[in-house]
Design a protein around this motif. Structure first.
Motif, PDB file in Angstrom:
ATOM      1  N   TYR A  71       0.828  -1.209   0.000  1.00 27.26           N
ATOM      2  CA  TYR A  71       0.000   0.000   0.000  1.00 27.26           C
ATOM      3  C   TYR A  71       0.862   1.258   0.000  1.00 27.26           C
ATOM      4  O   TYR A  71       0.537   2.244   0.646  1.00 27.26           O
ATOM      5  CB  TYR A  71      -0.927   0.006   1.221  1.00 27.26           C
TER       6      TYR A  71
ATOM      7  N   SER B  33       0.835   6.642  -2.896  1.00 29.28           N
ATOM      8  CA  SER B  33       0.289   7.735  -2.082  1.00 29.28           C
ATOM      9  C   SER B  33      -1.063   8.191  -2.628  1.00 29.28           C
ATOM     10  O   SER B  33      -1.208   8.463  -3.820  1.00 29.28           O
ATOM     11  CB  SER B  33       1.266   8.909  -2.033  1.00 29.28           C
ATOM     12  N   VAL B  34      -2.033   8.249  -1.735  1.00 23.29           N
ATOM     13  CA  VAL B  34      -3.416   8.574  -2.100  1.00 23.29           C
ATOM     14  C   VAL B  34      -3.932   9.674  -1.190  1.00 23.29           C
ATOM     15  O   VAL B  34      -3.673   9.657   0.019  1.00 23.29           O
ATOM     16  CB  VAL B  34      -4.334   7.331  -1.952  1.00 23.29           C
TER      17      VAL B  34
ATOM     18  N   TYR C 104      -7.678  11.224  -0.198  1.00 28.13           N
ATOM     19  CA  TYR C 104      -9.100  10.845  -0.279  1.00 28.13           C
ATOM     20  C   TYR C 104      -9.945  12.041   0.137  1.00 28.13           C
ATOM     21  O   TYR C 104      -9.899  12.466   1.292  1.00 28.13           O
ATOM     22  CB  TYR C 104      -9.288   9.652   0.662  1.00 28.13           C
TER      23      TYR C 104
ATOM     24  N   VAL D 249      -7.633   2.086   6.892  1.00 29.73           N
ATOM     25  CA  VAL D 249      -6.345   2.611   6.411  1.00 29.73           C
ATOM     26  C   VAL D 249      -5.295   2.519   7.519  1.00 29.73           C
ATOM     27  O   VAL D 249      -4.152   2.098   7.308  1.00 29.73           O
ATOM     28  CB  VAL D 249      -6.511   4.081   5.936  1.00 29.73           C
TER      29      VAL D 249
ATOM     30  N   GLN E  55      -1.896   1.813   5.290  1.00 30.64           N
ATOM     31  CA  GLN E  55      -1.936   2.287   3.908  1.00 30.64           C
ATOM     32  C   GLN E  55      -1.483   3.744   3.830  1.00 30.64           C
ATOM     33  O   GLN E  55      -1.704   4.531   4.746  1.00 30.64           O
ATOM     34  CB  GLN E  55      -3.361   2.151   3.350  1.00 30.64           C
TER      35      GLN E  55
ATOM     36  N   LEU F 217      -2.430   6.581   2.798  1.00 27.32           N
ATOM     37  CA  LEU F 217      -3.588   7.374   2.384  1.00 27.32           C
ATOM     38  C   LEU F 217      -3.877   8.445   3.427  1.00 27.32           C
ATOM     39  O   LEU F 217      -3.776   8.203   4.629  1.00 27.32           O
ATOM     40  CB  LEU F 217      -4.802   6.453   2.207  1.00 27.32           C
TER      41      LEU F 217
ATOM     42  N   HIS G 193      -8.389  10.697  -4.925  1.00 28.85           N
ATOM     43  CA  HIS G 193      -9.625   9.898  -4.904  1.00 28.85           C
ATOM     44  C   HIS G 193     -10.776  10.781  -4.435  1.00 28.85           C
ATOM     45  O   HIS G 193     -10.771  11.267  -3.311  1.00 28.85           O
ATOM     46  CB  HIS G 193      -9.454   8.693  -3.959  1.00 28.85           C
TER      47      HIS G 193
ATOM     48  N   TYR H 240      -7.128  -0.273  -3.163  1.00 33.52           N
ATOM     49  CA  TYR H 240      -5.745  -0.296  -3.679  1.00 33.52           C
ATOM     50  C   TYR H 240      -5.628  -1.212  -4.879  1.00 33.52           C
ATOM     51  O   TYR H 240      -4.986  -0.878  -5.885  1.00 33.52           O
ATOM     52  CB  TYR H 240      -4.760  -0.693  -2.567  1.00 33.52           C
TER      53      TYR H 240
ATOM     54  N   TYR I 109      -6.765   2.146  -7.200  1.00 35.57           N
ATOM     55  CA  TYR I 109      -5.562   2.987  -7.125  1.00 35.57           C
ATOM     56  C   TYR I 109      -4.436   2.454  -8.003  1.00 35.57           C
ATOM     57  O   TYR I 109      -3.661   3.197  -8.575  1.00 35.57           O
ATOM     58  CB  TYR I 109      -5.062   3.113  -5.680  1.00 35.57           C
TER      59      TYR I 109
END
Length: 548
Positions: A20, A23-24, A26, A55, A60, A62, A184, A544, A548
């Protein structure tokens, strides 16, 4: 400089797990992470809150971006006669960290100051979350008020709120010198960020590499649309000319569809149940060039929601322990019923709960539509029932408020009927723990997923439901739930109401009172079946793997 890890003091509290690392960020208008943080209204927030907890559990990479609502959504109070009254009170949160980050974005021809607060991950065991507010020095009362109440009824304010989340969220990341690999958007509220990012990347292809979108709305009419000039005058498109906006967002005329823009500028999108994925693909297929729409079924965080005694009993398959614990938790819920309604409920009586956002398509009052049959059921002393309603309508949705109040006034006639106010995370937990039946009555295909029944099932409550949303992936009628047949033809309301009362009279109530062995086995099946597939850890992993 662009980077994929935050500088101090806003680092993840852990090194991300190898699976994971991407990089996200949200974006969500609401997060229901804990009862103490009142920045949510209903299902979208409950979902986002569970996601943020998973998460944290899965390590993760995120980060959440949301809004710090000064008055929350609203407090559900009562008028002098006990009917519902919205109240808007200021909320204070000592555990949020003022980042001292301040920047301006143009809204309504004004340069509006935005302040950023930070929810450290260790406070509620969640992803790190940044929360934006315009209630800060330098703004006048009109611009401060943008971040007062979630989903403001004034259309100009509501769009301005979306701009703070979207454009403001994108600007915050620049202030932090943080450039994620994935943006996201959880629902289309933050879609204004895409136009800000287009100014930066100058190309649709570069945008699409980075953007993914989750749609929660199963019908075209439910997706927000506004006049393109109205949005342009507010500053929604970050200075882009309208010809470019139309070209990249799939807009053919003067009506800008927020979800269509998100689908046109994302590389991938998802619905929130298998059925909703199908409905969404069918709904949007007339538009060329939109993102592929997959599905990732919603889920809830069982670490947060499950009663530990229930879970221990489930693991060893001890149905006696589950039944004993259920009675204890019913007593706890019934203290709230007594406190709010002055009614003493009996833990030995079958208890049915309808609790979620009050909205017309969810048909909160379907149970009482056939007054004669409802009265007969409520008067039965041989096989008695107790019924509880709870949930918040949108405060300006007069029809939904009237439905709530109608049920409240009706409850005066029955000592075994209660209507509770204050449906937030804490009351939701009490109701799931203390219900025997979780009643779910949406018009079929109109509930994209629904999640309240998941957390009810985790806590030994059986779903009694129309066949919609997540239920289609979970329910086996008579084995782990009670399911109504899908109504066909013109009068689906009458069919569904008749089928509901038939199911209660012929199956649900007799099973509870005459076949406890079967009831307990169904409860255990339900707890086992909901445990793995509808835990948000599975959902967070799938985001993920699939998105993602």
């Amino acid at each position: 400089m662009s980077q994929q890890t935050f500088s101090l003091p806003y680092q993840h509290p852990f090194d991300p797990d190898e699976q994971y690392k991407k990089s996200v960020v949200y974006f969500s208008m609401e997060f229901a992470i804990d009862q103490a943080l009142k920045i949510y209204s209903g299902g979208l927030g409950f979902l986002a809150g569970s996601h943020m907890r998973s998460v944290y559990a899965l390590k993760q990479n995120l980060v959440g971006v949301g809004m710090l609502w000064k008055h929350g959504y609203y407090d559900q109070d009562r008028k002098q006669d006990g009917s519902m009254q919205p109240a808007f009170r200021e909320k204070m949160y000592a555990y949020l960290v003022d980042t001292k980050i301040r920047f301006q974005i143009p809204i309504l021809g004004k340069e509006v100051w935005v302040a950023a607060y930070y929810l450290p991950p260790d406070v509620f065991q969640s992803a790190p979350v940044f929360l934006l507010t315009t209630d800060t020095d330098g703004n006048d009362e009109t611009t401060r008020a943008i971040s007062y109440s979630l989903y403001d009824a004034d259309v100009t304010y509501k769009v301005a709120q979306c701009m703070v989340l979207g454009i403001g969220g994108a600007r915050l990341l620049e202030e932090l010198q943080y450039e994620p690999q994935v943006y996201h958007f959880n629902e289309a509220h933050a879609v204004s960020a895409i136009f800000h990012l287009y100014n930066k990347y100058k190309s649709v292809d570069e945008l699409k590499k980075r953007i993914v979108f989750t749609t929660h709305t199963p019908e075209e009419a439910g997706n927000e649309k506004h006049d393109i000039d109205f949005l342009n005058n507010l500053g929604f498109f970050s200075g882009l000319d309208l010809e470019t906006v139309r070209k990249i967002s799939g807009t053919k005329d003067n009506i800008f569809n927020h979800s269509l823009a998100a689908l046109s500028l994302s590389r991938k999108a998802n619905g929130v149940s298998k059925l909703h994925g199908e409905v969404s693909r069918n709904m949007w297929k007339v538009y060329p060039g939109i993102a592929e729409i997959d599905h990732i079924t919603n889920a809830q965080n069982n670490t947060y929601w499950i009663d530990k005694d229930f879970e221990q009993a489930r693991i060893i398959g001890d149905t006696d322990k589950i039944a004993a614990r259920k009675k204890e938790l019913k007593k706890l819920l019934f203290k709230t019923v007594a406190d709010q309604c002055g009614k003493i409920f009996d833990p030995n009586v079958l208890t049915i709960v309808w609790a979620r956002r009050f909205a017309a398509y969810k048909r909160p009052d379907m149970f009482v539509w056939d007054g004669n049959r409802f009265e007969k059921m409520m008067a039965d002393k041989e096989q008695p029932v107790q019924v509880i309603w709870a949930g918040k309508p949108y405060p300006k949705d007069q029809g939904a408020v009237d439905t709530f109040n109608h049920l409240f006034y009706l409850s005066h006639l029955f000592p075994n009927m209660a209507v509770l106010t204050g449906y937030e995370l804490a009351l939701s937990k009490l109701l799931k723990d203390g219900s025997d039946i979780w009643l779910n009555t949406p018009v079929v295909t109109r509930e994209a997923s629904g999640t309240s029944g998941m957390t009810a099932a985790m806590n030994a409550s059986l779903n009694l439901s129309t066949y919609d949303g997540w239920i289609c992936e979970f329910a086996k009628d008579g084995e782990n739930a009670f399911i109504l047949p899908v109504a066909k033809g013109d009068d689906i309301n009458k069919q569904d109401c008749d089928n509901l009362l038939d199911k209660l009279e012929t199956t649900v109530i007799p099973t509870y009172y005459a076949d406890q062995q079967k009831w307990r086995q169904m409860v255990l099946n339900s707890m086992n079946d909901v445990n793995a597939d509808f835990n948000s850890d599975r959902m967070a992993r799938e985001y993920y793997e699939k998105l993602y």
